[in-house]
Write a protein that holds these residues in place. Structure first.
Motif, mmCIF file in Angstrom:
data_model
loop_
_atom_site.group_PDB
_atom_site.id
_atom_site.type_symbol
_atom_site.label_atom_id
_atom_site.label_comp_id
_atom_site.label_asym_id
_atom_site.label_seq_id
_atom_site.Cartn_x
_atom_site.Cartn_y
_atom_site.Cartn_z
ATOM 1 N N TYR A 125 5.372 -6.829 9.253
ATOM 2 C CA TYR A 125 4.697 -5.638 8.743
ATOM 3 C C TYR A 125 3.533 -6.055 7.851
ATOM 4 O O TYR A 125 3.439 -7.201 7.408
ATOM 5 C CB TYR A 125 5.667 -4.772 7.927
ATOM 6 N N VAL A 126 2.648 -5.102 7.611
ATOM 7 C CA VAL A 126 1.596 -5.252 6.607
ATOM 8 C C VAL A 126 1.641 -4.001 5.745
ATOM 9 O O VAL A 126 1.607 -2.883 6.268
ATOM 10 C CB VAL A 126 0.197 -5.399 7.243
ATOM 11 N N LYS A 127 1.747 -4.198 4.437
ATOM 12 C CA LYS A 127 1.804 -3.068 3.507
ATOM 13 C C LYS A 127 0.631 -3.158 2.539
ATOM 14 O O LYS A 127 0.270 -4.243 2.080
ATOM 15 C CB LYS A 127 3.120 -3.080 2.729
ATOM 16 N N GLY A 133 -2.190 -4.372 -4.024
ATOM 17 C CA GLY A 133 -2.807 -5.166 -2.967
ATOM 18 C C GLY A 133 -1.997 -5.150 -1.686
ATOM 19 O O GLY A 133 -1.341 -4.156 -1.361
ATOM 20 N N LEU A 134 -2.013 -6.267 -0.977
ATOM 21 C CA LEU A 134 -1.350 -6.362 0.320
ATOM 22 C C LEU A 134 -0.025 -7.110 0.213
ATOM 23 O O LEU A 134 0.147 -7.982 -0.634
ATOM 24 C CB LEU A 134 -2.243 -7.090 1.332
ATOM 25 N N THR A 135 0.886 -6.751 1.109
ATOM 26 C CA THR A 135 2.160 -7.449 1.242
ATOM 27 C C THR A 135 2.452 -7.600 2.727
ATOM 28 O O THR A 135 2.203 -6.679 3.508
ATOM 29 C CB THR A 135 3.306 -6.653 0.586
ATOM 30 N N GLU A 140 4.628 -12.053 -0.254
ATOM 31 C CA GLU A 140 5.122 -10.913 -1.018
ATOM 32 C C GLU A 140 4.020 -10.194 -1.778
ATOM 33 O O GLU A 140 4.113 -8.998 -2.020
ATOM 34 C CB GLU A 140 6.213 -11.369 -1.991
ATOM 35 N N SER A 141 2.986 -10.911 -2.177
ATOM 36 C CA SER A 141 1.951 -10.249 -2.971
ATOM 37 C C SER A 141 0.601 -10.924 -2.783
ATOM 38 O O SER A 141 0.458 -12.122 -3.002
ATOM 39 C CB SER A 141 2.336 -10.271 -4.454
ATOM 40 N N ILE A 142 -0.371 -10.128 -2.352
ATOM 41 C CA ILE A 142 -1.756 -10.591 -2.241
ATOM 42 C C ILE A 142 -2.614 -9.576 -2.989
ATOM 43 O O ILE A 142 -2.881 -8.477 -2.495
ATOM 44 C CB ILE A 142 -2.209 -10.683 -0.768
ATOM 45 N N LEU A 192 -8.172 0.997 2.907
ATOM 46 C CA LEU A 192 -7.816 0.588 1.547
ATOM 47 C C LEU A 192 -8.438 -0.766 1.204
ATOM 48 O O LEU A 192 -8.887 -0.984 0.073
ATOM 49 C CB LEU A 192 -6.294 0.530 1.400
ATOM 50 N N VAL A 193 -8.442 -1.676 2.171
ATOM 51 C CA VAL A 193 -9.094 -2.974 1.950
ATOM 52 C C VAL A 193 -10.576 -2.759 1.677
ATOM 53 O O VAL A 193 -11.161 -3.371 0.770
ATOM 54 C CB VAL A 193 -8.892 -3.897 3.172
ATOM 55 N N LYS A 194 -11.176 -1.893 2.437
ATOM 56 C CA LYS A 194 -12.603 -1.608 2.272
ATOM 57 C C LYS A 194 -12.891 -1.016 0.895
ATOM 58 O O LYS A 194 -13.855 -1.405 0.216
ATOM 59 C CB LYS A 194 -13.049 -0.644 3.371
#
Length: 216
Positions: A125-127, A133-135, A140-142, A192-194
Protein backbone atom coordinates in the motif's frame (compact mmCIF):
# COMPACT_ATOMS: atom_id res chain seq x y z
CA UNK A 1 -7.69 12.41 6.81
CA UNK A 2 -5.08 9.92 5.51
CA UNK A 3 -5.54 8.49 2.03
CA UNK A 4 -4.54 4.86 1.43
CA UNK A 5 -4.06 3.22 -1.96
CA UNK A 6 -3.95 -0.56 -1.58
CA UNK A 7 -2.56 -3.00 -4.09
CA UNK A 8 -5.32 -3.89 -6.54
CA UNK A 9 -6.51 -7.48 -6.21
CA UNK A 10 -6.86 -7.79 -10.00
CA UNK A 11 -3.21 -6.77 -10.46
CA UNK A 12 -1.97 -9.26 -7.88
CA UNK A 13 -4.25 -12.03 -9.14
CA UNK A 14 -2.65 -11.81 -12.60
CA UNK A 15 0.69 -12.85 -11.16
CA UNK A 16 -0.92 -15.63 -9.16
CA UNK A 17 -2.49 -17.03 -12.33
CA UNK A 18 0.78 -16.67 -14.25
CA UNK A 19 2.63 -18.51 -11.47
CA UNK A 20 0.09 -21.35 -11.42
CA UNK A 21 0.17 -21.78 -15.20
CA UNK A 22 3.97 -21.78 -15.37
CA UNK A 23 4.42 -24.11 -12.41
CA UNK A 24 1.71 -26.39 -13.76
CA UNK A 25 3.51 -26.57 -17.10
CA UNK A 26 6.76 -27.27 -15.24
CA UNK A 27 5.10 -30.20 -13.44
CA UNK A 28 3.76 -31.50 -16.75
CA UNK A 29 7.22 -31.35 -18.33
CA UNK A 30 8.78 -33.12 -15.35
CA UNK A 31 6.17 -35.86 -15.55
CA UNK A 32 6.94 -36.32 -19.25
CA UNK A 33 10.69 -36.25 -18.64
CA UNK A 34 10.72 -38.70 -15.73
CA UNK A 35 7.85 -41.03 -16.60
CA UNK A 36 5.81 -40.63 -19.81
CA UNK A 37 8.56 -40.13 -22.38
CA UNK A 38 10.94 -42.81 -20.99
CA UNK A 39 8.06 -45.29 -21.03
CA UNK A 40 7.16 -44.36 -24.61
CA UNK A 41 10.82 -44.70 -25.55
CA UNK A 42 10.96 -48.21 -24.05
CA UNK A 43 7.82 -49.20 -25.95
CA UNK A 44 9.19 -47.87 -29.23
CA UNK A 45 12.62 -49.46 -28.71
CA UNK A 46 10.99 -52.81 -27.91
CA UNK A 47 8.83 -52.57 -31.01
CA UNK A 48 11.87 -51.88 -33.21
CA UNK A 49 13.87 -54.70 -31.61
CA UNK A 50 11.08 -57.19 -32.29
CA UNK A 51 10.36 -55.99 -35.80
CA UNK A 52 14.02 -55.66 -36.81
CA UNK A 53 15.90 -58.03 -34.48
CA UNK A 54 19.13 -57.76 -36.46
CA UNK A 55 18.91 -54.15 -37.57
CA UNK A 56 17.40 -52.18 -40.38
CA UNK A 57 19.35 -54.16 -42.98
CA UNK A 58 16.88 -57.01 -42.62
CA UNK A 59 14.24 -54.98 -44.44
CA UNK A 60 15.46 -56.77 -47.56
CA UNK A 61 14.91 -60.20 -45.98
CA UNK A 62 11.49 -61.54 -46.96
CA UNK A 63 11.22 -63.67 -43.81
CA UNK A 64 11.44 -60.62 -41.59
CA UNK A 65 8.97 -58.74 -43.73
CA UNK A 66 6.43 -61.53 -43.41
CA UNK A 67 7.01 -62.63 -39.80
CA UNK A 68 7.30 -59.39 -37.81
CA UNK A 69 3.57 -59.10 -37.13
CA UNK A 70 3.54 -62.64 -35.76
CA UNK A 71 6.50 -61.89 -33.49
CA UNK A 72 4.80 -58.78 -32.14
CA UNK A 73 1.51 -60.64 -31.54
CA UNK A 74 3.42 -63.29 -29.60
CA UNK A 75 5.18 -60.72 -27.44
CA UNK A 76 4.00 -60.80 -23.83
CA UNK A 77 3.47 -57.47 -22.11
CA UNK A 78 6.11 -56.78 -19.50
CA UNK A 79 6.85 -53.80 -17.26
CA UNK A 80 3.93 -51.91 -18.75
CA UNK A 81 5.18 -52.37 -22.31
CA UNK A 82 2.22 -53.21 -24.51
CA UNK A 83 2.61 -53.29 -28.28
CA UNK A 84 0.56 -54.60 -31.17
CA UNK A 85 1.07 -55.31 -34.83
CA UNK A 86 -1.46 -52.73 -36.00
CA UNK A 87 -0.16 -49.41 -34.70
CA UNK A 88 3.48 -48.39 -34.62
CA UNK A 89 4.31 -46.65 -31.32
CA UNK A 90 5.31 -42.99 -31.36
CA UNK A 91 9.05 -42.56 -31.31
CA UNK A 92 10.59 -40.78 -28.33
CA UNK A 93 14.31 -40.14 -28.19
CA UNK A 94 16.67 -39.11 -25.42
CA UNK A 95 16.68 -35.65 -26.98
CA UNK A 96 12.91 -35.46 -26.48
CA UNK A 97 13.36 -36.39 -22.82
CA UNK A 98 16.13 -33.84 -22.29
CA UNK A 99 14.00 -31.15 -23.94
CA UNK A 100 11.30 -31.71 -21.32
CA UNK A 101 13.80 -31.05 -18.54
CA UNK A 102 15.02 -27.87 -20.25
CA UNK A 103 11.45 -26.58 -20.60
CA UNK A 104 10.74 -27.53 -16.99
CA UNK A 105 13.76 -25.53 -15.86
CA UNK A 106 12.79 -22.42 -17.82
CA UNK A 107 9.12 -22.43 -16.85
CA UNK A 108 10.02 -23.32 -13.27
CA UNK A 109 12.31 -20.31 -12.88
CA UNK A 110 9.69 -17.98 -14.37
CA UNK A 111 6.94 -19.58 -12.31
CA UNK A 112 8.79 -19.27 -9.01
CA UNK A 113 9.70 -15.66 -9.85
CA UNK A 114 6.04 -14.85 -10.51
CA UNK A 115 5.03 -16.64 -7.30
CA UNK A 116 7.65 -14.75 -5.28
CA UNK A 117 6.41 -11.43 -6.66
CA UNK A 118 2.80 -12.43 -5.98
CA UNK A 119 3.70 -13.09 -2.35
CA UNK A 120 5.88 -10.00 -1.96
CA UNK A 121 3.19 -7.53 -3.06
CA UNK A 122 0.58 -8.98 -0.74
CA UNK A 123 -0.63 -6.20 1.53
CA UNK A 124 1.33 -3.53 -0.35
CA UNK A 125 0.00 0.00 0.00
CA UNK A 126 0.88 3.68 -0.18
CA UNK A 127 -0.60 6.02 2.41
CA UNK A 128 -0.44 9.79 2.44
CA UNK A 129 -1.18 12.04 5.40
CA UNK A 130 -1.24 15.79 4.97
CA UNK A 131 0.44 16.27 8.33
CA UNK A 132 3.13 13.58 8.32
CA UNK A 133 3.91 12.48 4.75
CA UNK A 134 3.98 9.11 3.02
CA UNK A 135 3.90 5.59 4.41
CA UNK A 136 4.37 2.32 2.53
CA UNK A 137 4.51 -1.37 3.39
CA UNK A 138 8.29 -1.14 3.60
CA UNK A 139 8.80 2.39 4.95
CA UNK A 140 6.86 3.51 7.99
CA UNK A 141 7.46 7.23 7.62
CA UNK A 142 8.60 9.48 4.79
CA UNK A 143 8.20 13.12 5.78
CA UNK A 144 7.23 15.60 3.11
CA UNK A 145 10.52 17.46 3.49
CA UNK A 146 12.40 14.17 2.90
CA UNK A 147 11.12 14.00 -0.67
CA UNK A 148 13.86 15.24 -2.98
CA UNK A 149 12.26 14.95 -6.42
CA UNK A 150 9.26 13.56 -8.28
CA UNK A 151 9.48 12.05 -11.76
CA UNK A 152 6.15 12.72 -13.46
CA UNK A 153 7.27 12.02 -17.03
CA UNK A 154 4.90 9.02 -17.24
CA UNK A 155 2.04 10.36 -15.16
CA UNK A 156 -0.09 11.71 -17.98
CA UNK A 157 0.43 8.73 -20.30
CA UNK A 158 0.61 5.81 -17.85
CA UNK A 159 -0.44 7.10 -14.45
CA UNK A 160 3.01 6.51 -12.96
CA UNK A 161 4.90 8.97 -10.78
CA UNK A 162 8.17 8.12 -9.03
CA UNK A 163 8.76 9.86 -5.71
CA UNK A 164 12.43 10.04 -4.68
CA UNK A 165 13.16 10.48 -0.98
CA UNK A 166 16.14 10.68 1.35
CA UNK A 167 15.61 10.23 5.10
CA UNK A 168 18.21 9.83 7.87
CA UNK A 169 17.60 6.06 7.86
CA UNK A 170 16.82 5.23 4.24
CA UNK A 171 16.94 6.41 0.66
CA UNK A 172 14.92 5.22 -2.31
CA UNK A 173 11.74 5.69 -4.29
CA UNK A 174 8.01 5.20 -3.91
CA UNK A 175 6.17 4.50 -7.14
CA UNK A 176 2.64 5.81 -7.50
CA UNK A 177 1.00 3.61 -10.12
CA UNK A 178 -2.74 3.90 -10.71
CA UNK A 179 -2.82 0.50 -12.44
CA UNK A 180 -1.01 -1.27 -9.62
CA UNK A 181 -2.75 0.51 -6.73
CA UNK A 182 -6.32 1.74 -6.21
CA UNK A 183 -6.75 4.33 -8.94
CA UNK A 184 -8.76 7.08 -7.24
CA UNK A 185 -6.70 6.94 -4.06
CA UNK A 186 -3.45 6.99 -6.06
CA UNK A 187 -4.57 10.17 -7.81
CA UNK A 188 -5.44 11.73 -4.43
CA UNK A 189 -2.00 10.82 -3.07
CA UNK A 190 -0.39 12.34 -6.15
CA UNK A 191 -2.26 15.58 -5.50
CA UNK A 192 -1.13 15.57 -1.86
CA UNK A 193 2.48 15.12 -2.97
CA UNK A 194 2.04 18.02 -5.35
CA UNK A 195 0.52 20.25 -2.67
CA UNK A 196 3.00 19.44 0.09
CA UNK A 197 6.32 19.34 -1.74
CA UNK A 198 6.20 22.05 -4.41
CA UNK A 199 8.22 19.67 -6.58
CA UNK A 200 5.54 19.17 -9.22
CA UNK A 201 4.98 22.18 -11.48
CA UNK A 202 1.44 23.22 -12.30
CA UNK A 203 1.93 22.24 -15.94
CA UNK A 204 3.09 18.80 -14.71
CA UNK A 205 5.84 18.44 -17.29
CA UNK A 206 8.58 16.51 -15.54
CA UNK A 207 12.10 15.68 -16.63
CA UNK A 208 13.08 12.07 -17.16
CA UNK A 209 14.84 10.76 -14.08
CA UNK A 210 17.02 7.73 -13.99
CA UNK A 211 14.82 4.67 -13.48
CA UNK A 212 15.10 2.98 -10.10
CA UNK A 213 13.69 -0.23 -8.69
CA UNK A 214 10.21 0.00 -7.25
CA UNK A 215 10.08 -0.03 -3.48
CA UNK A 216 6.41 0.57 -2.82
Amino acid sequence: MPVTANIRSSYRTRYGIIALVLLGFMAWCLNDGFFSYPQQKRIYDTYIQIRYPQGQGNLENENYLSDWRKRIDQFKAEDGIVIDSVTQPEEKTQMDINTQFVMAGITGLLGFAAAAYFISIGGAYVKADKETGLTTKKFESIAWDSITSVDISRWESKGIAVVHFDTPTSKGVVTLDDWKFDREETVEIYELVKQNTNLIPDNESGDDDEEMDEIA
